[in-house]
Design a protein around this motif. Structure first.
Motif, PDB file in Angstrom:
ATOM      1  N   LYS A  85       0.833  -1.202   0.000  1.00  0.00           N
ATOM      2  CA  LYS A  85       0.000   0.000   0.000  1.00  0.00           C
ATOM      3  C   LYS A  85       0.868   1.252   0.000  1.00  0.00           C
ATOM      4  CE  LYS A  85      -3.978  -1.922   2.416  1.00  0.00           C
ATOM      5  NZ  LYS A  85      -5.018  -1.841   1.440  1.00  0.00           N
ATOM      6  N   VAL A  86       0.321   2.337  -0.519  1.00  0.00           N
ATOM      7  CA  VAL A  86       1.006   3.619  -0.522  1.00  0.00           C
ATOM      8  C   VAL A  86       0.912   4.202   0.891  1.00  0.00           C
ATOM      9  CG1 VAL A  86       1.070   5.947  -1.481  1.00  0.00           C
ATOM     10  CG2 VAL A  86       0.460   4.013  -2.948  1.00  0.00           C
ATOM     11  N   ILE A  87       2.079   4.504   1.471  1.00  0.00           N
ATOM     12  CA  ILE A  87       2.151   5.091   2.810  1.00  0.00           C
ATOM     13  C   ILE A  87       3.101   6.285   2.766  1.00  0.00           C
ATOM     14  CG2 ILE A  87       1.667   2.924   4.045  1.00  0.00           C
ATOM     15  CD1 ILE A  87       4.756   2.761   4.572  1.00  0.00           C
ATOM     16  N   PHE A  88       3.153   7.023   3.875  1.00  0.00           N
ATOM     17  CA  PHE A  88       4.109   8.126   4.002  1.00  0.00           C
ATOM     18  C   PHE A  88       5.514   7.579   3.781  1.00  0.00           C
ATOM     19  CE2 PHE A  88       7.140  10.710   6.267  1.00  0.00           C
ATOM     20  CZ  PHE A  88       6.769  11.993   5.907  1.00  0.00           C
ATOM     21  N   LEU A 130      -3.537   9.052  -3.020  1.00  0.00           N
ATOM     22  CA  LEU A 130      -2.766   7.810  -3.150  1.00  0.00           C
ATOM     23  C   LEU A 130      -2.660   7.010  -1.854  1.00  0.00           C
ATOM     24  CD1 LEU A 130       0.195   9.092  -5.355  1.00  0.00           C
ATOM     25  CD2 LEU A 130      -1.722   7.647  -6.087  1.00  0.00           C
ATOM     26  N   ILE A 131      -2.634   7.690  -0.712  1.00  0.00           N
ATOM     27  CA  ILE A 131      -2.428   7.004   0.578  1.00  0.00           C
ATOM     28  C   ILE A 131      -3.457   5.880   0.742  1.00  0.00           C
ATOM     29  CG2 ILE A 131      -2.532   7.266   3.098  1.00  0.00           C
ATOM     30  CD1 ILE A 131      -0.020   8.528   2.030  1.00  0.00           C
ATOM     31  N   GLY A 132      -2.941   4.690   1.051  1.00  0.00           N
ATOM     32  CA  GLY A 132      -3.804   3.534   1.287  1.00  0.00           C
ATOM     33  C   GLY A 132      -4.124   2.722   0.053  1.00  0.00           C
ATOM     34  N   LYS A 133      -3.784   3.227  -1.116  1.00  0.00           N
ATOM     35  CA  LYS A 133      -4.060   2.498  -2.363  1.00  0.00           C
ATOM     36  C   LYS A 133      -2.915   1.538  -2.656  1.00  0.00           C
ATOM     37  CE  LYS A 133      -7.803   4.923  -3.269  1.00  0.00           C
ATOM     38  NZ  LYS A 133      -8.033   5.696  -2.088  1.00  0.00           N
ATOM     39  N   GLU A 134      -3.137   0.629  -3.633  1.00  0.00           N
ATOM     40  CA  GLU A 134      -2.150  -0.396  -3.972  1.00  0.00           C
ATOM     41  C   GLU A 134      -1.778  -0.337  -5.451  1.00  0.00           C
ATOM     42  OE1 GLU A 134      -3.922  -4.132  -2.965  1.00  0.00           O
ATOM     43  OE2 GLU A 134      -3.907  -3.715  -0.816  1.00  0.00           O
ATOM     44  N   LEU A 150      -4.942   8.612 -12.504  1.00  0.00           N
ATOM     45  CA  LEU A 150      -3.584   8.094 -12.383  1.00  0.00           C
ATOM     46  C   LEU A 150      -3.610   6.624 -11.971  1.00  0.00           C
ATOM     47  CD1 LEU A 150      -2.030  11.082 -10.399  1.00  0.00           C
ATOM     48  CD2 LEU A 150      -1.804  10.637 -12.843  1.00  0.00           C
ATOM     49  N   GLU A 151      -2.808   5.819 -12.664  1.00  0.00           N
ATOM     50  CA  GLU A 151      -2.681   4.414 -12.302  1.00  0.00           C
ATOM     51  C   GLU A 151      -1.397   4.226 -11.502  1.00  0.00           C
ATOM     52  OE1 GLU A 151      -2.024  -0.037 -14.198  1.00  0.00           O
ATOM     53  OE2 GLU A 151      -2.480   1.622 -15.546  1.00  0.00           O
ATOM     54  N   ILE A 152      -1.503   3.501 -10.415  1.00  0.00           N
ATOM     55  CA  ILE A 152      -0.326   3.211  -9.594  1.00  0.00           C
ATOM     56  C   ILE A 152       0.398   2.029 -10.238  1.00  0.00           C
ATOM     57  CG2 ILE A 152       0.517   2.541  -7.311  1.00  0.00           C
ATOM     58  CD1 ILE A 152      -2.108   3.793  -6.185  1.00  0.00           C
ATOM     59  N   VAL A 153       1.569   2.304 -10.804  1.00  0.00           N
ATOM     60  CA  VAL A 153       2.340   1.296 -11.510  1.00  0.00           C
ATOM     61  C   VAL A 153       3.167   0.487 -10.526  1.00  0.00           C
ATOM     62  CG1 VAL A 153       4.116   0.895 -13.270  1.00  0.00           C
ATOM     63  CG2 VAL A 153       2.423   2.715 -13.588  1.00  0.00           C
ATOM     64  N   GLU A 154       3.835   1.175  -9.599  1.00  0.00           N
ATOM     65  CA  GLU A 154       4.696   0.482  -8.621  1.00  0.00           C
ATOM     66  C   GLU A 154       4.795   1.293  -7.348  1.00  0.00           C
ATOM     67  OE1 GLU A 154       9.196  -1.437  -8.216  1.00  0.00           O
ATOM     68  OE2 GLU A 154       8.688  -0.267 -10.002  1.00  0.00           O
ATOM     69  N   VAL A 155       4.896   0.586  -6.211  1.00  0.00           N
ATOM     70  CA  VAL A 155       5.093   1.215  -4.899  1.00  0.00           C
ATOM     71  C   VAL A 155       6.377   0.638  -4.321  1.00  0.00           C
ATOM     72  CG1 VAL A 155       4.159   1.573  -2.588  1.00  0.00           C
ATOM     73  CG2 VAL A 155       2.600   1.390  -4.541  1.00  0.00           C
ATOM     74  N   ARG A 156       7.298   1.546  -3.954  1.00  0.00           N
ATOM     75  CA  ARG A 156       8.577   1.111  -3.376  1.00  0.00           C
ATOM     76  C   ARG A 156       8.774   1.785  -2.023  1.00  0.00           C
ATOM     77  NH1 ARG A 156       9.696   2.840  -8.328  1.00  0.00           N
ATOM     78  NH2 ARG A 156      11.016   4.557  -7.685  1.00  0.00           N
ATOM     79  N   TYR A 157       9.431   1.071  -1.132  1.00  0.00           N
ATOM     80  CA  TYR A 157       9.748   1.599   0.197  1.00  0.00           C
ATOM     81  C   TYR A 157      11.269   1.664   0.315  1.00  0.00           C
ATOM     82  CZ  TYR A 157       5.066  -0.267   0.575  1.00  0.00           C
ATOM     83  OH  TYR A 157       3.741  -0.560   0.328  1.00  0.00           O
ATOM     84  N   GLN A 158      11.826   2.869   0.135  1.00  0.00           N
ATOM     85  CA  GLN A 158      13.290   3.011   0.106  1.00  0.00           C
ATOM     86  C   GLN A 158      13.767   3.739   1.320  1.00  0.00           C
ATOM     87  OE1 GLN A 158      14.435   4.845  -3.592  1.00  0.00           O
ATOM     88  NE2 GLN A 158      12.722   4.000  -4.638  1.00  0.00           N
TER      89      GLN A 158
END
Length: 158
Positions: A85-88, A130-134, A150-158
């Motif tokens: 999921k999209v997070i801070f 975006l927050i909470g979406k996948e 907008l389509e969420i293509v990828e979520v990364r946690y760096q």
């Protein structure tokens, strides 16, 4: 008082600015005030008044940074169990459904936001949508120019 979310990088930037203000700019303005005082009459001394104004700005910024750091919550997205999921703090690759344009944003605190570097505030319309979406989800974002899909293509946690 409300906790202010910051990434580790954002907190470090604030600490660096605070160090610069306290160790370089504050002593320099104190010296400038002392030199301006030596010129005599303070009522009509533009250098003195400019230096005092600068000192006021520096002291205000020091207080502001110290308050933000003392009320901050450092969030490390690599340690969060977000399950895609999209997070801070997450970095999100997006594709505009209409134009096909792709953009990458990292969701950060207000003080860290810099759209030119792809850093958007958690308070921005895009981040809030975006927050909470996948990955794979399509979100409608109301922006000043209208509504964007907008389509969420990828979520990364760096």
């Amino acid at each position: 008082m409300t906790r202010i979310p910051l990434t580790a990088r954002g907190a470090e930037k604030l600490r660096d600015e605070l160090k610069e203000l306290k160790s370089v700019r504050r002593p320099a303005v104190i010296k400038a005030i002392a030199e301006a005082r030596e010129h005599g009459d303070l009522k009509e001394n533009a250098e003195y008044h400019a230096a005092r104004e600068q000192q006021s700005f520096i002291e205000g910024r020091i207080a502001e940074i110290e308050a933000k750091l003392s009320n901050s919550q450092i969030i490390d997205p690599t340690k969060a169990n977000a399950n895609g999921k999209v997070i801070f703090g997450a970095t999100v690759d997006l594709a505009d459904a209409n134009s096909g344009d792709e953009v990458t944003y990292q969701i950060v605190g207000e003080d860290e936001a810099d759209i030119k570097q792809g850093l958007i505030s958690v308070q921005s319309p895009i981040a809030r949508a975006l927050i909470g979406k996948e990955e794979g989800e399509v979100v409608d974002v109301v922006v000043p120019g209208g509504t964007r899909e907008l389509e969420i293509v990828e979520v990364r946690y760096q």
